[in-house]
Design a protein around this motif. Sequence first.
Motif, PDB file in Angstrom:
ATOM      1  N   CYS A   1      14.313  27.204 -13.097  1.00  0.00           N
ATOM      2  CA  CYS A   1      13.127  26.931 -12.284  1.00  0.00           C
ATOM      3  C   CYS A   1      12.087  26.241 -13.161  1.00  0.00           C
TER       4      CYS A   1
ATOM      5  N   TYR B   1       9.025  25.761 -12.662  1.00  0.00           N
ATOM      6  CA  TYR B   1       7.707  26.410 -12.620  1.00  0.00           C
ATOM      7  C   TYR B   1       7.712  27.691 -13.449  1.00  0.00           C
ATOM      8  N   CYS B   2       8.761  28.503 -13.286  1.00  0.00           N
ATOM      9  CA  CYS B   2       8.869  29.749 -14.064  1.00  0.00           C
ATOM     10  C   CYS B   2       9.342  29.470 -15.491  1.00  0.00           C
TER      11      CYS B   2
ATOM     12  N   HIS C   1      12.595  28.447  -5.100  1.00  0.00           N
ATOM     13  CA  HIS C   1      12.700  29.718  -5.817  1.00  0.00           C
ATOM     14  C   HIS C   1      12.172  30.814  -4.889  1.00  0.00           C
TER      15      HIS C   1
ATOM     16  N   CYS D   1       8.801  32.467  -7.759  1.00  0.00           N
ATOM     17  CA  CYS D   1       7.483  31.852  -7.627  1.00  0.00           C
ATOM     18  C   CYS D   1       7.268  31.235  -6.254  1.00  0.00           C
TER      19      CYS D   1
HETATM   20 ZN   LIG Z   1      10.153  29.844 -10.099  1.00  0.00          ZN
END
Ligand SMILES: [Zn+2]
Lengths: 100, 186
Positions: free
Chosen positions: A6, A8-9, A60, A64
């Motif tokens: 991911c 973002y994570c 996700h 998130c």
């Molecule tokens: Zn994520």
Amino acid sequence: MLLIHCPYCDETLPEAEFAYAGEAHVARPLDPSSTSDEEWRDFLFIRSNVKGDHFERWRHAHGCGRFFNAVRDTVSDRFLTTYKAGAPRPDLTALKDAAE
Amino acid sequence: MTVLPTNFVPEPLATSAAATVTLLAPTARFSLRVWPEDRARLSAALTLELPVTIGQRARGTAPDGTEALCVGPDEWILVAPDGAGPAIEAACGDAYCDAPHSLVALPDREVSVRIEGPKAAELLTLGCPRDLDALIAGQGRRTVFDGVSVILWRDAAQEFRLDVWRSFAPHVLALLETGCRELALD
Ligand SMILES: [Zn+2]
């Protein structure tokens, strides 16, 4: 189970946390009322159905919550990369060179 | 099946040599969404520094102050002792004009259980496909447990808190009770 990174994570996580969300970079026409029926049909339903490297969206869902894009080989299921929504489509040749 | 908050009585649910699962008392709970440019203002209102890395936690200065967990690029879960909700709402409300945000109270949307004991992490692998070694004590994550979205807090190496949506709780708690018993068998 696939392992998906991911963006973002910034973690590589089990597929069970994610939801597939169709082909990426399908832009909604800016002025839908000026498109022909055929153009609108193509936007809604016609996809490339690639055998090989496919630009696709994932979400996700159990994390998130963000949508992001990925390049996945539909034959081997290998992910070449994932990148944030809104980022430009990465160059496939460069990605494949980097993956070698 | 309707699952009411009154169906949940804080008490130990299962104890074995492997782990103990305890249903926790209700707490104040919020979902906070705010853009990065307004985060500092909300941090000031809550008297804690909202963490920017997903999975990181921060706690207010008071002994059992508000705890914030970053679960998305612009999303936090806030947890505070039962009864602290109105003060948090008021503090954030005062900041609303300067820093528009979304603060949603969800005190009884979820129930929380504590999972602790020598095999607490192993018990969680029953429903959680993540590599739990990557979840460091003092952090938390939103993740999945047997198909259900949960918030998982790791408070110590073998001490976890799991927040589960109330309607899924009977399923998740039954699974944990079974696992607690079975893990103690070998
Ligand atoms: Zn994520």
